[in-house]
Design an enzyme around this catalytic site. Structure first.
Site, mmCIF file in Angstrom:
data_model
loop_
_atom_site.group_PDB
_atom_site.id
_atom_site.type_symbol
_atom_site.label_atom_id
_atom_site.label_comp_id
_atom_site.label_asym_id
_atom_site.label_seq_id
_atom_site.Cartn_x
_atom_site.Cartn_y
_atom_site.Cartn_z
ATOM 1 N N PRO A 279 0.853 -1.187 0.000
ATOM 2 C CA PRO A 279 0.000 0.000 0.000
ATOM 3 C C PRO A 279 0.889 1.237 0.000
ATOM 4 C CG PRO A 279 0.060 -0.998 2.186
ATOM 5 C CD PRO A 279 0.827 -1.903 1.276
ATOM 6 N N CYS B 119 3.305 2.902 9.335
ATOM 7 C CA CYS B 119 3.506 4.218 8.723
ATOM 8 C C CYS B 119 4.304 5.127 9.672
ATOM 9 C CB CYS B 119 2.164 4.870 8.394
ATOM 10 S SG CYS B 119 2.356 6.503 7.624
ATOM 11 N N ASN C 181 9.551 -6.842 3.443
ATOM 12 C CA ASN C 181 9.391 -5.561 2.752
ATOM 13 C C ASN C 181 10.570 -4.667 3.097
ATOM 14 O OD1 ASN C 181 7.579 -2.594 3.403
ATOM 15 N ND2 ASN C 181 8.048 -3.304 1.358
#
Length: 313
Positions: free
Chosen positions: A21, A105, A204
């Site tokens: 995302p 985030c 990631n």
């Protein structure tokens, strides 16, 4: 890298190459492109659970999807378990099979509101959020980081908590919140984590080439990789990893622009696409002058003309 299908709850993915995302980029058009290139999963950019409650109309661009995404994945963020569960049950996300909870985030406006990676400071709340979201009946996954400050990893405890609360997959951006997007990812931390939980673990961070992906899989022992900035600059990296046919790059870019035109006026689509244009042109010959032209373009036709004259690498 070794391709394989992953079992995520009741679903099976076609491969283990996923796309993250990405705020400001992971709209319908970008996900369509990545899915058509063979990505196993593509996630929407993060959607505010409270925003979905108070201003749902503004999320229409974020939640648009299509049949190209065989498994539809949305990501939500927030720090209130009530609103997070409500978002999972919202009619605006009813077409999505997987709901990913953002716990990674790092940007200040999210972190300072107790959301995103700030949840790593409150593991009981992080666990409660996943537990409540799982009650929605959706498949719940989590994307997180190693911790907030370097040397103060909390991901092992978080992983065990969220697995126990019902999470069906964990994606780890193998850096700390204070690293943002710089520095070498910690492969060993993910390798150790993989031994602690049974659900799939996805790596990631720092994957820009096929060699990066193979290195990450080998050193981390993860079940798959999630591309982020690497896919923004070169979505055809997905084809390189999955063994698919490499696309005609200029045709892919024309398709990307055309998809935006499905739900945006011409000039709005051109303006919106500028930031993506800069990434596509990053490694092109005469990139600087081409970017100047791209940012001056007022219509999609003008943008396409820039790319027709570019040598995309």
């Amino acid at each position: 890298m070794k391709l394989k299908s992953l079992e995520i709850g009741r679903l099976s993915t076609k491969n283990n190459v996923f796309v993250a995302p990405l705020a400001g980029f992971s709209d319908y058009a970008f996900r369509y492109i990545c899915s058509s290139l063979g990505a196993g999963l593509c996630f929407t950019e993060m959607i505010s659970a409270k925003g979905l409650h108070f201003s749902p109309v503004q999320t229409s661009l974020l939640t648009k999807t299509s049949g190209v995404e065989s498994i539809k994945c949305a990501q939500i963020f927030g720090c209130d378990s009530f609103f997070m569960r409500e978002a999972c049950e919202s009619k605006y996300l009813e077409d999505f099979d997987i709901i990913d909870v953002n716990m990674g985030c790092p940007v200040p406006k999210v972190y300072n509101n107790g959301e995103g990676s700030a949840l790593l400071n409150n593991l009981p709340l992080a666990e409660k959020i996943v537990e409540e979201c799982a009650k929605s009946g959706k498949i719940i996954t989590v994307k997180t980081r190693l911790g907030v400050k370097r040397g103060e990893s909390v991901v092992d405890e978080l992983a065990k908590r969220v697995e126990g609360a019902g999470a069906q997959m964990l994606t780890v951006h193998a850096r700390y919140r204070e690293d943002f997007y710089s520095g070498t990812p910690d492969f060993a931390a993910v390798k150790n984590l993989k031994k602690l939980i049974r659900i799939p673990v996805i790596f990631n961070g720092g994957i820009f080439t096929k060699e990066d992906a193979e290195n990450a899989m080998e050193k981390s022992g993860a079940d798959g990789v999630m591309l982020a900035r690497g896919a923004l600059e070169k979505p055809w990296l997905i084809s390189e990893l999955t063994g698919g046919v490499l696309p005609d790059k200029k045709q892919l870019i024309r398709t990307h622009i055309s998809l935006l035109r499905e739900f945006m006026p011409n000039e709005a689509a051109a303006k919106y696409f500028r930031k993506q244009a800069a990434l596509y042109l990053k490694n092109a010959r005469n990139a600087k002058s081409l970017k100047v032209r791209a940012f001056a373009a007022k219509t999609c036709e003008e943008l396409i003309d820039v790319f027709e004259q570019a040598e995309i690498k």
